[in-house]
Design a protein around this motif. Structure first.
Motif, PDB file in Angstrom:
ATOM      1  N   PHE A  61       0.815  -1.214   0.000  1.00 30.57           N
ATOM      2  CA  PHE A  61       0.000   0.000   0.000  1.00 30.57           C
ATOM      3  C   PHE A  61       0.848   1.263   0.000  1.00 30.57           C
ATOM      4  CE2 PHE A  61      -3.750  -2.368   2.210  1.00 30.57           C
ATOM      5  CZ  PHE A  61      -4.035  -2.999   1.004  1.00 30.57           C
ATOM      6  N   ALA A 245      -2.101   5.535   2.707  1.00 25.93           N
ATOM      7  CA  ALA A 245      -1.815   4.106   2.799  1.00 25.93           C
ATOM      8  C   ALA A 245      -2.376   3.515   4.094  1.00 25.93           C
ATOM      9  CB  ALA A 245      -0.308   3.877   2.723  1.00 25.93           C
ATOM     10  N   LYS A 247      -4.935   4.674   5.814  1.00 24.66           N
ATOM     11  CA  LYS A 247      -6.390   4.647   5.705  1.00 24.66           C
ATOM     12  C   LYS A 247      -6.838   3.388   4.967  1.00 24.66           C
ATOM     13  CE  LYS A 247     -10.370   7.132   3.839  1.00 24.66           C
ATOM     14  NZ  LYS A 247     -10.850   8.321   3.072  1.00 24.66           N
ATOM     15  N   ARG A 248      -6.145   3.071   3.907  1.00 28.24           N
ATOM     16  CA  ARG A 248      -6.469   1.866   3.144  1.00 28.24           C
ATOM     17  C   ARG A 248      -6.230   0.609   3.989  1.00 28.24           C
ATOM     18  NH1 ARG A 248      -3.601   0.342  -2.635  1.00 28.24           N
ATOM     19  NH2 ARG A 248      -4.848  -1.538  -3.087  1.00 28.24           N
ATOM     20  N   THR A 249      -5.152   0.610   4.748  1.00 29.41           N
ATOM     21  CA  THR A 249      -4.812  -0.566   5.561  1.00 29.41           C
ATOM     22  C   THR A 249      -5.800  -0.784   6.698  1.00 29.41           C
ATOM     23  OG1 THR A 249      -2.483  -0.076   5.130  1.00 29.41           O
ATOM     24  CG2 THR A 249      -2.955  -1.734   6.791  1.00 29.41           C
ATOM     25  N   GLY A 251      -8.816   0.158   6.811  1.00 28.04           N
ATOM     26  CA  GLY A 251     -10.062  -0.298   6.197  1.00 28.04           C
ATOM     27  C   GLY A 251     -10.029  -1.798   5.932  1.00 28.04           C
ATOM     28  N   PHE A 252      -8.928  -2.270   5.400  1.00 29.60           N
ATOM     29  CA  PHE A 252      -8.742  -3.705   5.161  1.00 29.60           C
ATOM     30  C   PHE A 252      -8.797  -4.492   6.471  1.00 29.60           C
ATOM     31  CE2 PHE A 252      -5.221  -6.877   5.426  1.00 29.60           C
ATOM     32  CZ  PHE A 252      -5.861  -7.930   4.780  1.00 29.60           C
TER      33      PHE A 252
END
Length: 341
Positions: A61, A245, A247-249, A251-252
């Motif tokens: 990410f 990055a 934020k994406r992590t 969320g995952f």
């Protein structure tokens, strides 16, 4: 139609066609232009409480956000990672609030720009019940291991204060985090104040003998990203890309907990059971909230009161929180009360 008018019409059609082709080709070229990769040196302690950063790196990410990360994860604590950043060995570090507060008394060339993990159970006191320690009151007269200058020490002091136990009524012994389980097993210490995954290891390696001392949620830990102010001024986009990055992590991690736990377990060599428990005890979300400031102020007061600092004036910790990167990516996550003007 005259020959001149026919020629004008032909040239007009050709011009429109060429213009459309050029615009389409240019747009396609822009879309295919590679992301500019920006370099950043990241210091991070490798453990369960730094999971979002570890997964952001392993899942790519950071790279997909446009970051070329020089990765260093051999630090034993956030304190050592943070101090490496202050020495110029890293641009960004992962740290809890205690080292930030301790250094805030004598310098102001750094700040926190995002919190991504919070928990009231991220630090625990694990004790040997067979040696007479089951509750906080049993700690009187016992030897308790801690990591000086970190959330380990602060958590123990908070637990003692909550239970009206004076610090001098407990013997403390400085330890390294990775030695916590062995020292507890040997009986050299009768309890230890330590963060995960070391707390779980101390329990697992002392089956039937070790217990978690009830803590009544006396302290919230916040795991943050920090940078020097100089680096932030020179590379503001890097901080935003880190936030993107993370934020994406997070969320995952929240949407696919089982898969995230599996991947993290492989990274830090940890079983599924403690990871499942950790997920239940922990909040993975980006924030800069008022509790963060209150925690730092309380930590500073604790340091002054217990004479870990000679200073009597508590720093203004709003100067040590940089909201712009998170505010741009996820404005609702910033709830710190700031003075206008």
């Amino acid at each position: 139609m005259s020959i001149i008018r026919q020629l004008v019409l032909i040239f007009a059609v050709l011009a429109i066609g060429f213009g459309a082709y050029w615009a389409s080709h240019t747009k396609e070229s822009v879309q295919e232009a590679p992301e500019i990769m920006e370099k950043v040196r990241l210091a991070v302690p490798k453990g369960v409480i730094t999971a979002p950063v570890l997964l952001a790196q392993s899942r790519g990410f950071f790279a997909e956000a446009g970051l070329d990360v020089a990765w260093e994860d051999e630090y034993s604590s956030g304190k050592t990672a943070f101090e490496a950043m202050l020495r110029g060995e890293a641009d960004v570090s992962v740290v809890a609030t205690t080292p930030v507060v301790a250094n805030g008394f004598n310098r102001d060339d750094f700040f926190i720009f995002c919190t991504f993990t919070t928990s009231y159970e991220g630090v625990k006191v694990i004790a040997r019940q067979d040696l007479g320690v089951k509750t906080a009151s049993d700690l009187k007269g016992k030897t308790v291991g801690l990591v000086p200058g970190t959330i380990s020490q602060l958590f123990l002091d908070s637990l003692l204060a909550y239970n009206r136990i004076l610090p001098q009524e407990v013997n403390t012994q400085p330890i390294k985090p990775q030695n916590a389980a062995d020292l507890l097993k040997s009986g050299e210490i009768q309890a230890v104040s330590i963060w995960e995954p070391h707390a779980y290891t101390a329990l697992k390696d002392n089956p039937g003998r070790a217990v978690k001392v009830p803590s009544s949620s006396v302290y919230r830990i916040s795991i943050c990203t920090a940078s020097t102010k100089d680096f932030a001024a020179k590379s503001p986009n890097v901080l935003k890309k880190i936030v993107l990055a993370l934020k994406r992590t997070t969320g995952f991690m929240n949407d696919q907990p089982a898969q995230a736990q599996k991947e993290l377990g492989e990274l830090i060599n940890m079983d599924q059971e403690p990871l499942t428990l950790f997920w239940k005890e922990t909040s993975f979300r980006l924030s800069l909230d008022q509790v963060l400031l209150m925690t730092m102020e309380n930590e500073a007061a604790w340091m002054v009161e217990n004479r870990y600092r000679d200073d009597r004036l508590i720093p203004d910790f709003t100067r040590f929180v940089y909201c712009a990167p998170l505010e741009e990516i996820e404005p609702q996550a910033v709830t710190i009360v700031r003075q206008k003007g």
